[in-house]
Write a protein that holds these residues in place. Structure first.
Motif, mmCIF file in Angstrom:
data_model
loop_
_atom_site.group_PDB
_atom_site.id
_atom_site.type_symbol
_atom_site.label_atom_id
_atom_site.label_comp_id
_atom_site.label_asym_id
_atom_site.label_seq_id
_atom_site.Cartn_x
_atom_site.Cartn_y
_atom_site.Cartn_z
ATOM 1 N N GLU A 616 -10.380 -62.214 9.822
ATOM 2 C CA GLU A 616 -10.858 -61.136 11.131
ATOM 3 C C GLU A 616 -9.917 -60.230 11.260
ATOM 4 O OE1 GLU A 616 -13.171 -61.097 14.497
ATOM 5 O OE2 GLU A 616 -13.676 -62.091 12.264
ATOM 6 N N ILE A 617 -8.366 -60.391 11.228
ATOM 7 C CA ILE A 617 -7.374 -59.193 11.434
ATOM 8 C C ILE A 617 -7.640 -58.323 10.944
ATOM 9 C CG2 ILE A 617 -5.223 -58.664 12.310
ATOM 10 C CD1 ILE A 617 -6.313 -60.883 13.812
ATOM 11 N N VAL A 618 -7.439 -57.942 9.756
ATOM 12 C CA VAL A 618 -7.470 -57.477 8.697
ATOM 13 C C VAL A 618 -8.666 -56.026 8.721
ATOM 14 C CG1 VAL A 618 -7.390 -56.517 6.114
ATOM 15 C CG2 VAL A 618 -5.626 -58.314 6.677
ATOM 16 N N MET A 660 -11.114 -58.964 2.096
ATOM 17 C CA MET A 660 -10.763 -58.909 3.630
ATOM 18 C C MET A 660 -11.671 -57.148 3.447
ATOM 19 S SD MET A 660 -7.711 -61.353 4.179
ATOM 20 C CE MET A 660 -6.716 -62.715 3.974
ATOM 21 N N ALA A 661 -10.747 -56.051 3.197
ATOM 22 C CA ALA A 661 -11.119 -55.560 2.863
ATOM 23 C C ALA A 661 -12.404 -55.044 3.271
ATOM 24 C CB ALA A 661 -10.327 -54.599 3.100
ATOM 25 N N ARG A 662 -13.603 -55.077 2.218
ATOM 26 C CA ARG A 662 -14.670 -55.446 1.722
ATOM 27 C C ARG A 662 -14.780 -53.874 0.667
ATOM 28 N NH1 ARG A 662 -18.002 -56.641 7.124
ATOM 29 N NH2 ARG A 662 -17.259 -59.472 7.249
ATOM 30 N N GLU A 663 -13.803 -53.762 0.248
ATOM 31 C CA GLU A 663 -13.363 -52.727 -0.660
ATOM 32 C C GLU A 663 -14.184 -52.791 -2.392
ATOM 33 O OE1 GLU A 663 -12.769 -48.954 0.246
ATOM 34 O OE2 GLU A 663 -12.758 -49.723 2.363
ATOM 35 N N VAL A 664 -14.334 -54.278 -2.761
ATOM 36 C CA VAL A 664 -14.597 -54.512 -3.262
ATOM 37 C C VAL A 664 -16.328 -54.373 -3.778
ATOM 38 C CG1 VAL A 664 -15.105 -56.673 -5.045
ATOM 39 C CG2 VAL A 664 -12.761 -56.042 -3.895
ATOM 40 N N VAL A 665 -16.589 -53.216 -4.528
ATOM 41 C CA VAL A 665 -18.189 -53.259 -4.482
ATOM 42 C C VAL A 665 -18.501 -53.229 -6.066
ATOM 43 C CG1 VAL A 665 -18.255 -51.443 -2.743
ATOM 44 C CG2 VAL A 665 -17.660 -51.090 -5.102
ATOM 45 N N LEU A 666 -20.315 -52.648 -6.114
ATOM 46 C CA LEU A 666 -20.374 -53.869 -7.488
ATOM 47 C C LEU A 666 -19.434 -52.345 -8.790
ATOM 48 C CD1 LEU A 666 -23.528 -53.809 -7.064
ATOM 49 C CD2 LEU A 666 -22.335 -55.494 -7.062
ATOM 50 N N SER A 667 -18.970 -51.390 -8.280
ATOM 51 C CA SER A 667 -18.642 -50.383 -9.426
ATOM 52 C C SER A 667 -17.356 -50.924 -9.647
ATOM 53 C CB SER A 667 -18.316 -48.946 -8.402
ATOM 54 O OG SER A 667 -17.185 -48.818 -7.550
ATOM 55 N N ASN A 668 -16.882 -51.941 -8.617
ATOM 56 C CA ASN A 668 -15.508 -52.265 -9.365
ATOM 57 C C ASN A 668 -15.176 -52.901 -10.149
ATOM 58 O OD1 ASN A 668 -14.277 -49.749 -7.442
ATOM 59 N ND2 ASN A 668 -14.098 -51.012 -5.681
ATOM 60 N N LEU A 669 -16.186 -54.174 -10.313
ATOM 61 C CA LEU A 669 -16.941 -55.345 -11.213
ATOM 62 C C LEU A 669 -15.895 -55.244 -12.458
ATOM 63 C CD1 LEU A 669 -19.908 -56.644 -10.643
ATOM 64 C CD2 LEU A 669 -17.903 -58.151 -9.306
ATOM 65 N N ASP A 670 -16.487 -54.221 -13.121
ATOM 66 C CA ASP A 670 -15.746 -53.601 -14.697
ATOM 67 C C ASP A 670 -14.043 -53.945 -14.468
ATOM 68 O OD1 ASP A 670 -18.102 -54.102 -15.362
ATOM 69 O OD2 ASP A 670 -18.133 -51.368 -15.308
ATOM 70 N N THR A 671 -13.191 -53.496 -13.537
ATOM 71 C CA THR A 671 -11.666 -52.621 -13.249
ATOM 72 C C THR A 671 -11.586 -55.072 -12.844
ATOM 73 O OG1 THR A 671 -11.982 -51.504 -12.435
ATOM 74 C CG2 THR A 671 -10.148 -52.422 -12.072
ATOM 75 N N ARG A 689 -8.197 -66.900 -10.193
ATOM 76 C CA ARG A 689 -9.380 -67.389 -8.930
ATOM 77 C C ARG A 689 -9.353 -66.624 -7.728
ATOM 78 N NH1 ARG A 689 -5.513 -71.196 -5.724
ATOM 79 N NH2 ARG A 689 -4.755 -69.869 -4.729
ATOM 80 N N ASP A 690 -8.545 -65.677 -7.309
ATOM 81 C CA ASP A 690 -8.198 -65.108 -6.229
ATOM 82 C C ASP A 690 -9.199 -64.362 -6.276
ATOM 83 O OD1 ASP A 690 -6.507 -66.758 -4.671
ATOM 84 O OD2 ASP A 690 -4.527 -65.659 -5.600
ATOM 85 N N THR A 691 -9.203 -63.375 -7.498
ATOM 86 C CA THR A 691 -9.974 -62.596 -7.595
ATOM 87 C C THR A 691 -11.888 -63.052 -7.777
ATOM 88 O OG1 THR A 691 -8.676 -61.965 -9.246
ATOM 89 C CG2 THR A 691 -10.784 -60.609 -10.064
ATOM 90 N N VAL A 692 -11.881 -63.931 -8.228
ATOM 91 C CA VAL A 692 -13.277 -64.750 -7.991
ATOM 92 C C VAL A 692 -14.222 -64.892 -6.639
ATOM 93 C CG1 VAL A 692 -14.826 -66.782 -8.382
ATOM 94 C CG2 VAL A 692 -13.049 -66.034 -10.047
ATOM 95 N N ILE A 693 -12.692 -65.244 -5.885
ATOM 96 C CA ILE A 693 -13.174 -65.284 -4.472
ATOM 97 C C ILE A 693 -12.935 -64.819 -4.344
ATOM 98 C CG2 ILE A 693 -12.099 -65.927 -2.239
ATOM 99 C CD1 ILE A 693 -10.218 -68.455 -3.189
ATOM 100 N N THR A 694 -12.335 -63.162 -4.461
ATOM 101 C CA THR A 694 -12.706 -61.602 -4.188
ATOM 102 C C THR A 694 -14.521 -61.205 -4.167
ATOM 103 O OG1 THR A 694 -10.813 -61.131 -4.431
ATOM 104 C CG2 THR A 694 -12.447 -59.398 -4.445
ATOM 105 N N ILE A 695 -15.239 -61.810 -5.268
ATOM 106 C CA ILE A 695 -16.132 -61.257 -5.842
ATOM 107 C C ILE A 695 -16.775 -61.413 -5.826
ATOM 108 C CG2 ILE A 695 -17.506 -60.805 -8.005
ATOM 109 C CD1 ILE A 695 -14.970 -60.587 -10.027
ATOM 110 N N CYS A 696 -16.679 -63.033 -4.726
ATOM 111 C CA CYS A 696 -18.040 -63.699 -3.758
ATOM 112 C C CYS A 696 -17.869 -63.297 -2.938
ATOM 113 C CB CYS A 696 -17.133 -65.353 -3.728
ATOM 114 S SG CYS A 696 -17.728 -66.491 -5.113
#
Length: 1234
Positions: A616-618, A660-671, A689-696
């Motif tokens: 929420e803060i980020v 949290m910043a919602r900067e993970v978009v579909l274009s970054n899935l490959d990375t 695990r944390d990467t999977v959480i971010t993708i979720c």
């Protein structure tokens, strides 16, 4: 034209025609016109002289007018009349003119009185009437309510200076001091005005005695006088406080007069005196340049302030803490008092008053901000240096004590030994050794024969001095070397002692800080907003000064971002913005790196709840449009991809922050796949695990419409399935928890993003089982545990997928279909009316379809999940054969997840799961079972209802973690009305005295929330008392009192108290042991008794009168009378005294010796009206009255109602239609596996 003015001898000379150029009064104004002429402005003396003469003629003072002083008084009276006449003017423009004229008149009076006008009076003494004339006007102006306003400052300053002149030159000192006291007593707004006035009179006019006079007048007032209404005690207190802030150095000579008020009853005066002492300590008695007298006064004042930290009035305690805060901020507190005062401040954190607690927190924050010890306070870090330096000091002392003492030679013995040698040396030096010296000596002898003896003595002294000077250049003797060495050792010893003392003081200070932090952290969730705000500010302060364990408070206050109180939420957001989101640096890059470092440190080892709150803060930071956003995102990607060398913890924090910043978009899935889920995935399952959480997080913020899904052959799913299947067999036991947490999140992602995830997971199970069967010769328990854990996770998310995704998609498609039908049949109103019924029926059909799939298809023979259920049952039912911890834990958890599928599966295996709960030796298994049973209770309440007692039994588990889990689960079930509140809540009450503080706080929170429900605790109290006082339980009296004291604090209504008095008295009849009698009496004494409660207690006299011979019954009931007597009215006090006499008589002589016929007759007369309420039921019906079966109103029942309810056969539990993945407990069900 020039005029000659002659001083007239009498009044008549003013109007007589004189010589040439002599001025006389031209016109005498009539009395009717006199008032208008007096109100005109002074254009000149000659123009006004006629008016003044008219005054003389009008009033005709006759002989008295001849006195010079009277003339001046009359002139001054005219000015005064002019000064006061403006009050009768009209509103508007006239008032503005009056204000300016009043100021000019005041200035004119000041200038007039500064002149030497004593010669105008006989004997050169200014008359008292003249002084009173001016002062009365000044004091009258001061009575104006607006005199203390800013706009009245010129008038106020003019009055102060006018009175100052009168005090200094016209002997108005005593009159002014008396008038100050009188006006302060009646006009509270004058406290600041007179404080300013007295300071001006004492400094600018040098009349210091005025302070002593005023303070003496205040000091002589008795406590009784100050206690009366209208005594002006608030004005006196405010006056003293403000005066001490203006002239603190002048208060010291008179402080002894004020000290007496510290023993008085007026808390306002005690506050004022303490503030005076504080001002003196801050501005006068501070620094190292004080003499002995000043230091003694300073220590005495500090002792006085410390005593009043325990004052009986909370306002005094709070203000003394505020005084200490100012002293600490001003660095005026001696170092030797730091630990002592800080310990007192920590003790005040437990004060009952909110203001005192707030002030104590502020003082502790000031201590930390201005501490003289170290920038980083950690008792653990200071322990080793302190031990090292203490040991070194001990060795130095032992070495010094072990040295042999040097023999001391007396001076007489030393002189006797060196005298012969000294004489020879002196004689040899005094004899001439050359011709030049002989000639000089002969010249001296022939030139100064008369002073021969004196010169000989002088020469001898000179020679000896020269010899002594030469001796200083000689090498030091061994004795001098030893003395110098000893002095050096003493100096080193003193330095070491100072170092050890410094380290001890620092350690003491650090321990107090840590203790304060632990207490204040618990205040973050209090209901008082002001205390919570102070606690948040304190956490920020300790974090800014890098105090040890400061991060715990910062993390603990993070959940307050969800607070319903806007002030608390804003304070937490501002605190995090101040600590983490406003970095310091020269460039944008440096600021971004600092911000990322701070947030990463906060996320290290953070719980799931902390991460959700931090999100929420980020998000607020990234939504604020900060210039650092792009740079921060760049730094995060560099850390995650490894372009900048960093640890694994910071890489995981970076990828979570990106989510949290919602900067993970579909274009970054490959990375993301290539970095964290590629070939090196098995090296760091936590990063994966944390990467999977971010993708979720992509799926968490989807817009309405068709759900976003990826094809099954996507690279993401290939990497995930390979990592899950192959990762099980490449690592040992230590990597099992990491793999399991990764597996759970990976399966969740498969069901969130993949098309037909059931097919994908089915192939995953087949692949994992095939790999296990291929290695059957080398298979171990860990591999089997991993396979069973995977099966349970797939079963759980398959049910969640059906009830969440499939059901949502069915509703979406039905909605689209209905919209199309509405457009096609827009003109048919009848069809539109039927659509609502059709929609409701369709929803029921969809829900029934999901239930049918779960009941019949998920565990059908052709479904792969059914193949693993017998294996799970076998492992769980054979703990002796399958004793491996990981295998047992995984099997029990998987079995509970299978039971979520359908009621039939749950009912078939519920007994096995409760058996595991009771008999398993592994705490983690019992904790997981409690969480699973909590979820099953929500999903299938009717199946779990008969097993409720078994859930409550885990509250007394021997392992703290299991008790904590049990109380957490039961709290949620009870407060959400899933479980019916019964007498088993007494098991939760026992946790109020649990040795683990966090469990105690959870139990306390349970009752705090339960108290918000109508009459919940009130209805449960009688049964809780019966259960806790049961002799078989064996609870100590002290523990019982502690629990009951907390529970009875929730009974605040008078009717509830009255009813409980009767219920508890009735239970005296059924109580069998003395201990039960004592517990009931103690419970009665804990009630907030009122007059009606006393009446009901007297009516129930027969229930407990025969037990009064027991001290454990008599003393608590006697304490009730003491409470009732406080502040009671005379009528009630008489009843209390009579009841107390009756109690005492029965206790001392016994019931049979006290009851006389008169008393029996009196008791019968008094008890006629209450007889039905006490004895209308039979002897067998003294227990808590049972609820009538005919009543349909839902109420919370006692334990005595349970049998009746069971006989009735009707359950009040609500069936939960379908289990949702957003269930309160399901997200935590895996935590205890780790």
């Amino acid at each position: 034209m020039s005029w000659d003015f002659f001083v007239p001898v009498c009044v008549g000379d003013l109007v007589k025609t004189g010589g040439i150029n002599q001025y006389v009064v031209q016109d005498v104004v009539s009395p009717k016109q006199l008032a208008s002429h007096l109100n005109r402005s002074c254009l000149g003396f000659l123009q006004q002289l006629s008016v003044l003469t008219s005054v003389f003629h009008t009033y005709r003072f006759q002989g008295s007018i001849e006195k010079p002083g009277t003339r001046v008084a009359l002139v001054t009276n005219c000015c005064v009349c002019h000064l006061q006449g403006g009050k009768k003017g009209k509103a508007g423009e006239g008032l503005l003119q009056w204000d300016s004229e009043r100021e000019s008149v005041l200035q004119a009076l000041v200038q007039l009185l500064q002149l030497d006008i004593r010669s105008l009076w006989s004997l050169s003494l200014v008359e008292e009437e003249f002084v009173s004339c001016v002062t009365c006007c000044c004091y009258k102006l001061l009575e104006n309510p607006t005199i203390s306003h800013v706009k009245s400052k010129p008038t106020r300053d003019g009055i102060i200076h006018l009175l100052g002149v009168l005090i200094k030159k016209y002997n108005h000192l005593l009159g002014a001091s008396v008038k100050v006291i009188q006006l302060l007593q009646h006009f509270e707004q004058l406290s600041s005005v007179f404080a300013q006035a007295v300071s001006v009179w004492s400094t600018e006019y040098g009349v210091r005695a005025i302070i002593g006079e005023v303070i003496r007048e205040i000091g002589q007032k008795s406590s009784e006088e100050l206690a009366r209404e209208g005594s002006g005690v608030k004005s006196f207190a405010s006056f003293l406080s403000e005066l001490s802030g203006l002239v603190p150095e002048l208060m010291i000579p008179n402080i002894s007069v004020l000290i007496t008020h510290l023993e008085g009853e007026s808390h306002n005066m005690r506050v004022a005196v303490c503030e005076v002492l504080g001002e003196i300590l801050v501005r006068v008695l501070c620094g190292d340049g004080l003499d002995e007298s000043g230091k003694a006064d300073r220590d005495r004042f500090f002792d006085t302030l410390q005593e009043h930290l325990h004052d009986t009035h909370s306002h005094v305690r709070a203000r003394v803490l505020q005084v200490y805060t100012r002293i600490v901020n001003s660095k005026a507190l001696p170092l030797c008092r730091y630990s002592e005062v800080m310990e007192l401040a920590v003790g005040r954190l437990m004060d009952k008053s909110v203001n005192v607690v707030k002030s104590a927190i502020q003082l502790l924050a000031a201590f930390i901000a201005h501490n003289p010890y170290s920038c980083k306070l950690s008792s653990a870090d200071l322990k080793k240096p302190l031990e090292k330096e203490t040991a070194k000091l001990k060795m130095m002392k032992e070495r010094q004590e072990g040295e042999k003492p040097v023999a001391v030679i007396k001076a007489s013995e030393l002189w006797a030994a060196m005298e012969p040698e000294l004489l020879v040396t002196v004689r040899a030096e005094l004899e001439p050794t050359s011709e030049t010296e002989k000639q000089q000596q002969e010249g001296v002898e022939t030139g100064m024969v008369e002073e021969k003896e004196a010169e000989d003595d002088r020469a001898t002294a000179v020679q000896i001095a020269q010899l002594l000077r030469l001796s200083q250049n000689l090498p030091p003797t061994p004795q001098k070397e030893k003395e110098a060495e000893k002095e050096g050792e003493d100096s080193e010893l003193k330095k070491q002692e100072m170092l050890v003392q410094y380290l001890r003081d620092t350690e003491t200070f650090a321990l107090l800080v840590e203790r304060a932090i632990s207490i204040i952290n618990t205040m973050l969730y209090l209901k008082t907003t002001s205390v919570v705000l102070e606690a948040v500010q304190f956490c920020v302060t300790v974090c800014e000064f890098s105090v040890a364990d400061s991060l715990s408070g910062v993390r603990k206050m993070l959940p307050l971002v969800w607070s319903a109180d806007a002030a608390i939420k804003d304070a937490v957001v501002q605190a995090y913005r101040r600590l983490y989101l406003n970095p310091q640096g020269d460039t944008t890059r440096v600021k971004a790196q600092t911000l990322v470092d701070s947030l990463s440190e906060l996320m290290v080892d953070a719980s799931l709840g902390t991460i959700q709150c931090l999100e929420e803060i980020v998000q607020e930071f990234f939504g604020s449009g900060s210039t650092l956003q792009s740079t921060v995102v760049q730094v995060l990607w560099e850390r995650f991809t490894g372009k900048r060398e960093t640890s694994g913890l910071y890489r995981r924090a970076a990828v979570l922050l990106l989510g949290m910043a919602r900067e993970v978009v579909l274009s970054n899935l490959d990375t993301l796949c290539s970095v964290a889920l590629g070939e090196k995935v098995t090296e760091d399952f936590l990063l994966a695990r944390d990467t999977v959480i971010t993708i979720c997080s992509i799926t968490d913020h989807q817009s309405k419409g068709a759900p976003f899904r990826l094809p099954q052959d996507h690279q993401l799913f290939t990497c995930l399935t390979q990592a899950i299947a192959d990762g099980k067999y490449r690592h040992g036991l230590s990597f099992y928890p990491h793999w399991q947490s990764f597996m759970e999140q990976a399966v969740r992602l498969l069901y969130f993003l993949a098309e037909s995830p059931d097919q994908l997971c089915s192939r995953l199970l087949q692949r994992s089982a095939r790999l296990l069967s291929d290695q059957i010769a080398e298979v171990n328990c860990v591999c089997l545990a991993q396979l069973l854990a995977l099966c349970g996770c797939v079963a759980f998310w398959q049910v969640s997928h059906l009830e969440r995704s499939v059901s949502t998609e069915l509703r979406r498609r039905r909605g689209e279909k209905e919209e199309r039908e509405e457009k096609e049949k827009a003109n048919e109103s009848a069809v539109e009316e039927e659509l609502g019924l059709i929609g409701a029926s369709a929803e029921d059909t969809e829900a029934e379809l999901i239930r049918k799939i779960c009941e019949t298809e998920l565990l059908a023979e052709e479904n792969l999940l059914s193949a693993f259920l017998p294996l799970l049952v076998k492992v769980c039912s054979s703990p002796g054969r399958y004793s491996h911890p990981q295998l047992t834990t995984a099997a029990c958890l998987a079995l509970s997840q299978y039971m979520m599928i359908s009621p039939s599966v749950c009912e078939d295996h519920i007994r096995l799961l409760f058996t595991v709960l009771e008999r398993s030796t592994l705490p983690v298994v019992r904790a997981n079972a409690i969480i699973a049973l909590g979820d099953l209770t929500v999903r299938f309440p009717n199946i779990l209802e008969p097993w409720t007692q078994n859930l409550y039994a885990r509250l007394s588990d021997e392992v703290p973690s299991v008790r904590q889990t049990a109380v957490t689960v039961l709290t949620q079930l009870v407060l959400k009305d899933v479980l019916k509140v019964k007498g088993q809540v007494s098991e939760v009450a026992v946790l109020l005295i649990d040795p683990q503080p966090h469990i105690t706080s959870l139990a306390l929170n349970f009752f705090n929330e339960l108290a918000t429900k109508d009459n919940a605790i009130y209805n449960l109290l009688p049964d809780i008392i019966s259960r806790l006082s049961d002799p078989d339980r064996g609870m100590s009296a002290e523990d019982f009192n502690t629990i009951m004291k907390q529970l009875f604090s929730y009974i605040t209504k008078e009717r509830q108290t009255e009813s409980l008095v009767e219920k508890l008295c009735q239970r005296f009849r059924t109580a069998k042991t003395e201990r039960q009698w004592c517990d009931l009496a103690v419970s009665l004494s804990l009630l907030s008794m009122c007059e009606r409660g006393l009446k009901r207690l007297q009516e129930c006299w027969e229930c407990y009168s025969d037990k009064l011979t027991e001290p454990g019954v008599y003393q608590p009931l006697l304490s009730i009378t003491a409470k009732l007597r406080r502040g009671a009215k005379p009528q009630l006090k008489a009843q209390v005294d009579e009841f107390e006499k009756r109690l005492t008589a029965v206790h001392t002589r016994g019931l049979e010796n006290v009851e006389s016929p008169e008393m029996e007759e009196e008791s019968q007369k008094g008890g006629e009206s209450t007889k039905p309420s006490v004895s209308s039921h039979g002897d067998d019906n003294f227990a808590t009255p049972q609820k009538s079966r005919k009543s349909k109103k839902p109420v919370i029942t006692f334990s005595s109602d349970e049998e009746e309810d069971e006989e009735g056969g009707c359950s009040r539990l609500i069936h939960s239609p379908l289990y949702s993945q957003h269930n309160l407990l399901s997200k935590e069900i895996y935590v205890f596996c780790l």
